[in-house]
Design an enzyme around this catalytic site. Structure first.
Site, PDB file in Angstrom:
ATOM      1  N   CYS A 131       0.836  -1.200   0.000  1.00 43.09           N
ATOM      2  CA  CYS A 131       0.000   0.000   0.000  1.00 43.09           C
ATOM      3  C   CYS A 131       0.869   1.247   0.000  1.00 43.09           C
ATOM      4  O   CYS A 131       1.441   1.610   1.034  1.00 43.09           O
ATOM      5  CB  CYS A 131      -0.926  -0.007   1.226  1.00 43.09           C
ATOM      6  SG  CYS A 131      -1.982   1.442   1.339  1.00 43.09           S
ATOM      7  N   CYS A 134      -0.464   4.033   2.259  1.00 47.39           N
ATOM      8  CA  CYS A 134      -0.236   3.785   3.685  1.00 47.39           C
ATOM      9  C   CYS A 134       1.209   4.053   4.091  1.00 47.39           C
ATOM     10  O   CYS A 134       1.470   4.622   5.155  1.00 47.39           O
ATOM     11  CB  CYS A 134      -0.574   2.333   4.029  1.00 47.39           C
ATOM     12  SG  CYS A 134      -2.210   1.785   3.540  1.00 47.39           S
ATOM     13  N   ASP A 135       2.151   3.628   3.255  1.00 40.45           N
ATOM     14  CA  ASP A 135       3.549   3.557   3.709  1.00 40.45           C
ATOM     15  C   ASP A 135       4.545   4.405   2.930  1.00 40.45           C
ATOM     16  O   ASP A 135       5.718   4.486   3.310  1.00 40.45           O
ATOM     17  CB  ASP A 135       4.014   2.093   3.675  1.00 40.45           C
ATOM     18  CG  ASP A 135       3.172   1.206   4.577  1.00 40.45           C
ATOM     19  OD1 ASP A 135       2.747   1.691   5.635  1.00 40.45           O
ATOM     20  OD2 ASP A 135       2.941   0.033   4.222  1.00 40.45           O
TER      21      ASP A 135
END
Length: 303
Positions: A131, A134-135
């Site tokens: 992701c 997300c990261d």
């Protein structure tokens, strides 16, 4: 006999449990593995409202569960092997028991399609990610590697250029599968490089990603790439096989739902990463769960 069964204990399922239990429904969440699902693998969640300093995925999952249980939701850990629908009753067939309910919310999520190479599982959440949203920010001003050649891989590579000094897209073929407009954007982006006809054979590092071992599938030549992260975008596998004979699925095996999370079978709802239209974000999954639970409450009341 439960009022609402929830299959899956990730953010969507736990959010549904909170709303269902708070709505005075006899609510049971059935989970086969780890509470929180994929989010539990994330070291630091920075994009969920209410946590400006971030929070670990496992801690947030525990809070989701605690809040749902506060209102009376119950948890059961079991492997569900089959879902049946008979005479208006939903049955979860487990290894050693059958669980029955008046309605069912499918919140089983989707599994990232993985490379299946040495080091991938061990370093997931420590540089191996599925992701970018997300990261990606964790690797600001560092080189990045992306595996894949479809729309998702190229779009995520474009997103990662906001943070990384360079993004190398590693693809096992000599041309992308992504749509032309997405390809054009990527080819014009000076931060993106392409490594064709290449696969990652292993991910290495001491507690975190430090390097990738690569192999050219045509020449057989091997090489090493020094990077702190590897983003894998080679597809998802929705956990919808249990209901494939009960509801309509789209071409990607996602459950088709309306805006209330109702599937084609009355009383069966789907939310989170296993339903059509998902953007695979924590905040959407939580909202999905709330919507599914509210609709399920109305359904049970109508009985």
């Amino acid at each position: 006999m439960h009022d609402i069964l929830i299959l899956g204990g990730g953010p969507a399922g736990l959010s549904a449990a909170l709303y269902a239990a708070r709505g005075n429904m006899d609510t049971l969440v059935v989970e086969r593995g780890t509470i929180g699902g994929q989010i539990s693998l994330t070291d630091d969640v920075e994009n969920y409202p209410g946590f400006p300093d971030g929070i670990s995925g496992s801690e947030l999952s525990d809070l989701f569960l605690k809040q749902a249980e506060k209102f009376g939701a119950k948890m059961e850990y079991a492997q569900v092997n089959e879902v049946k629908h008979r005479d208006g009753i939903f049955q979860l067939i487990c290894d050693d028991k059958t669980i029955e309910g008046k309605s069912l919310i499918l919140a089983a999520g989707a599994d990232y399609r993985r490379l299946g190479i040495p080091g991938e599982a061990e370093l997931t959440g420590r540089g191996v990610s599925y992701c970018a949203t997300c990261d990606g920010a964790f690797f600001r001003n560092k080189p990045m590697a992306v595996v894949g050649g479809g729309d998702a891989a190229v779009e995520e590579a474009l997103f990662l250029t906001k943070f990384g000094t360079k993004v190398t897209v590693i693809h096992r073929r000599d041309q992308l599968r992504a749509s032309k407009i997405v390809q054009d954007r990527a080819f014009k982006n000076e931060k993106i490089e392409f490594l064709w006809d290449t696969v990652v054979t292993s991910v290495e590092g001491d507690g975190k990603v430090e390097r990738l071992q690569l192999k050219n599938v045509k020449s057989g030549e091997t090489s090493t790439m020094e990077v702190p992260c590897l983003f894998v975008f080679i597809g998802h596998i929705p956990n919808t096989w249990l209901v494939k004979d009960l509801v309509k699925l789209d071409e990607h095996d996602l459950v088709e739902v309306d805006r209330h999370m109702q599937s084609s079978l009355p009383g069966l709802f789907a939310c989170g990463d296993c339903r059509t239209g998902t953007v695979r974000q924590l905040v959407q999954s939580a909202g999905d769960g709330a919507a599914a639970a509210i609709t399920a409450i109305h359904y049970v009341d109508s009985l």
